[in-house]
Design a protein around this motif. Sequence first.
Motif, PDB file in Angstrom:
ATOM      1  N   LYS A  84       0.845  -1.237  -0.105  1.00  0.00           N
ATOM      2  CA  LYS A  84      -0.099  -0.094   0.041  1.00  0.00           C
ATOM      3  C   LYS A  84       0.812   1.093  -0.008  1.00  0.00           C
ATOM      4  CE  LYS A  84      -3.547   2.539   2.609  1.00  0.00           C
ATOM      5  NZ  LYS A  84      -4.157   2.610   4.075  1.00  0.00           N
ATOM      6  N   GLU A  85       1.830   1.373   0.851  1.00  0.00           N
ATOM      7  CA  GLU A  85       2.838   2.594   1.112  1.00  0.00           C
ATOM      8  C   GLU A  85       3.935   2.176   0.026  1.00  0.00           C
ATOM      9  OE1 GLU A  85       3.446   4.167   4.612  1.00  0.00           O
ATOM     10  OE2 GLU A  85       1.243   3.774   5.472  1.00  0.00           O
ATOM     11  N   PHE A  86       3.547   1.923  -1.311  1.00  0.00           N
ATOM     12  CA  PHE A  86       4.773   1.604  -2.402  1.00  0.00           C
ATOM     13  C   PHE A  86       5.927   2.710  -2.478  1.00  0.00           C
ATOM     14  CE2 PHE A  86       1.315   3.589  -4.798  1.00  0.00           C
ATOM     15  CZ  PHE A  86       2.103   4.588  -5.705  1.00  0.00           C
ATOM     16  N   GLY A  87       6.774   2.233  -3.007  1.00  0.00           N
ATOM     17  CA  GLY A  87       7.999   3.075  -3.683  1.00  0.00           C
ATOM     18  C   GLY A  87       8.205   2.671  -4.912  1.00  0.00           C
ATOM     19  N   LEU A  88       8.568   3.538  -6.019  1.00  0.00           N
ATOM     20  CA  LEU A  88       9.079   2.892  -7.125  1.00  0.00           C
ATOM     21  C   LEU A  88      10.050   4.033  -7.947  1.00  0.00           C
ATOM     22  CD1 LEU A  88       7.643   4.780  -9.681  1.00  0.00           C
ATOM     23  CD2 LEU A  88       5.619   3.708  -8.635  1.00  0.00           C
ATOM     24  N   VAL A  89      10.981   3.499  -8.821  1.00  0.00           N
ATOM     25  CA  VAL A  89      11.706   4.213  -9.801  1.00  0.00           C
ATOM     26  C   VAL A  89      11.539   3.849 -10.976  1.00  0.00           C
ATOM     27  CG1 VAL A  89      13.560   2.894  -9.308  1.00  0.00           C
ATOM     28  CG2 VAL A  89      14.009   5.244 -10.291  1.00  0.00           C
ATOM     29  N   GLY A  90      11.303   4.794 -11.881  1.00  0.00           N
ATOM     30  CA  GLY A  90      10.804   4.548 -13.179  1.00  0.00           C
ATOM     31  C   GLY A  90      11.057   5.618 -14.198  1.00  0.00           C
ATOM     32  N   VAL A  91      10.473   5.461 -15.471  1.00  0.00           N
ATOM     33  CA  VAL A  91      10.684   6.550 -16.553  1.00  0.00           C
ATOM     34  C   VAL A  91       9.163   6.699 -16.842  1.00  0.00           C
ATOM     35  CG1 VAL A  91      11.291   6.954 -18.725  1.00  0.00           C
ATOM     36  CG2 VAL A  91      12.758   5.666 -17.512  1.00  0.00           C
ATOM     37  N   LYS A  92       9.061   8.340 -16.958  1.00  0.00           N
ATOM     38  CA  LYS A  92       7.482   8.655 -17.292  1.00  0.00           C
ATOM     39  C   LYS A  92       7.750   9.570 -18.483  1.00  0.00           C
ATOM     40  CE  LYS A  92       5.003  10.264 -13.854  1.00  0.00           C
ATOM     41  NZ  LYS A  92       4.393  10.987 -12.963  1.00  0.00           N
ATOM     42  N   PHE A  93       6.982   9.294 -19.488  1.00  0.00           N
ATOM     43  CA  PHE A  93       7.108  10.084 -20.413  1.00  0.00           C
ATOM     44  C   PHE A  93       6.041  11.116 -20.516  1.00  0.00           C
ATOM     45  CE2 PHE A  93       7.557   9.563 -25.566  1.00  0.00           C
ATOM     46  CZ  PHE A  93       7.683  10.747 -25.829  1.00  0.00           C
ATOM     47  N   GLU A  94       6.233  12.532 -20.381  1.00  0.00           N
ATOM     48  CA  GLU A  94       5.474  13.468 -20.188  1.00  0.00           C
ATOM     49  C   GLU A  94       5.536  14.685 -21.016  1.00  0.00           C
ATOM     50  OE1 GLU A  94       3.477  13.896 -15.939  1.00  0.00           O
ATOM     51  OE2 GLU A  94       5.239  15.041 -15.951  1.00  0.00           O
ATOM     52  N   ASN A  95       4.966  15.220 -21.507  1.00  0.00           N
ATOM     53  CA  ASN A  95       5.185  16.403 -22.242  1.00  0.00           C
ATOM     54  C   ASN A  95       6.421  16.378 -23.367  1.00  0.00           C
ATOM     55  OD1 ASN A  95       2.805  17.848 -20.905  1.00  0.00           O
ATOM     56  ND2 ASN A  95       4.419  18.269 -19.480  1.00  0.00           N
ATOM     57  N   GLY A  96       6.356  15.230 -24.023  1.00  0.00           N
ATOM     58  CA  GLY A  96       7.238  15.159 -25.169  1.00  0.00           C
ATOM     59  C   GLY A  96       8.663  14.757 -24.392  1.00  0.00           C
ATOM     60  N   GLN A  97       8.898  14.836 -23.204  1.00  0.00           N
ATOM     61  CA  GLN A  97      10.350  14.462 -22.664  1.00  0.00           C
ATOM     62  C   GLN A  97      10.129  13.288 -21.704  1.00  0.00           C
ATOM     63  OE1 GLN A  97      13.254  16.044 -22.478  1.00  0.00           O
ATOM     64  NE2 GLN A  97      13.823  14.362 -21.491  1.00  0.00           N
TER      65      GLN A  97
END
Length: 522
Positions: free
Chosen positions: A408-421
């Motif tokens: 429930k109280e997760f953590g993560l690291v990732g890549v987000k593709f947002e506003n062309g970046q």
Amino acid sequence: MNVLFKCILILSFFIGITSSAQDKKAQNPIIYADVPDASMLRVGDTYYMSSTTMHMSPGLPIMKSNDLVNWELINYGYDTLGHSDELDLDNGKNMYGRGSWASCLRYHNEKFYVSTFSATTGKTHIYVTENLEKGPWTTIEFQPSYHDHSIFFDDDGKTYMVWGAGKLNIIELKDDLSGVKEDTQKVLIENASAPAGDNIMLGAEGSQLYKINGKYYLFNITWPQGGMRTVIIHRADNITGPWEGKVGLQDLGVAQGGLIDTPDGRWFSYLFKDNGGVGRIPYLVPVTWEDGWPIIGNDGKVPQQLDLPASKGLIPGIVHSDDFKRKKKEADLPLVWQWNHNPDNSLWSVREREGYLRLKTGRIDSRFVQAKNTLTQRTIGPESTGSTLLDISKMKEGDFAGLCLLQKEFGLVGVKFENGQKKIVMMSAPKGEAKEMQSIPLNQNKIYLKAECDFNERADKAKFFYSLDGKTWKPIGESINMPYTLPHFMGYRFGLFNYATKHIDGYVDFDYFHISDTISKQ
């Protein structure tokens, strides 16, 4: 050489021998990972164990061991428990903390029976096979859902089921186990918690029923208010009673389970302990017999060391690294992997690109915990690291992919593709509310990600890292706390995820997932 120096050398020698001898003995917990609600049996010189993984699919994990200490996953009772919005993560619904609960593993007339129950389906589920490793399985389902039940095959050919919490009930099953015989339900024990006192926080549950040397023994767990998880044992000469009960063990909160014997005549109780973020971890406790009662522990205490072979580690039997390279006849996924809820099998592959796991998007999701096709493995203690390499060249605007620690109280690291970046993002969810802690612009299509878990002495902390070249790792965001929360009712899990928030049909490729039982000191 003076006398003092000689004495020091001799003492060091014997300390070394003692230490070496201890290293060759099993240590509690026998599995430092989330393997709760165990049900265990022995057939010949092989031990088998079933456990609980609730909202994971496939579910109802089956393990085997030759020594009670070193276990390996060999199968699951089911691929999917069923289909509904809750089971499939559809329409904003989920089954976190529910799904299938405590199982019962039995062997009778050369067949294995693995049963569970589910408030989500409202059914009792029984899976039958002659071969736990290879199947095939026969599935039996009926209503209602019998809480924390124990199937029992008696000597007279009758089959019973004991279930309940606080007040325990018994019912006779049909000969083919397809349901219950009418008018056979009775109260077995009105107040099974009574041996632990009157002020009870958790009524006796987790039934495990046995017949040993002509007597019936029933194991349960209860929890006195202000006390600790407690083993309750009842015994009777007849299955209908009268039953007499006593406290079986009150130490370290180690409770819920039953009895197992060895081919050479020794007895143990298999139990588990709530242990924070890593989950509920199994213990073995020696058992002796006095006046027809099983006596658990050494003077009522759970020993640290056991007269059993030492553990060889949880890798590769319980968790394992995966380079996603598959031969033609190999299964697409090793048994160490489970999906968070039921997967959409059209949206993942380890065959489309050799040596990679491809996770494709097929719908729009706004929240990580509702995203389809998060592929998970257990974290392990006292510490563990999970790492991966992503090819993100085929992401679409709004996609989010990476490595998580799921609860429930997760953590993560990732890549987000947002506003062309594209950007590297670390998120955490204190109290279940997702927050972006840091983001860093990313100008390449490959990224290495890592999560480190520290469960030493219940630290329950995790850190996240990224690398642009696989050599130099940089921390990102903040360390997270990893509390064990009841809404998810499961230890933290490493997970690989990819979901869309704007457009579908993008995908990412995971080159590998590597797990180790150490963390860095940075």
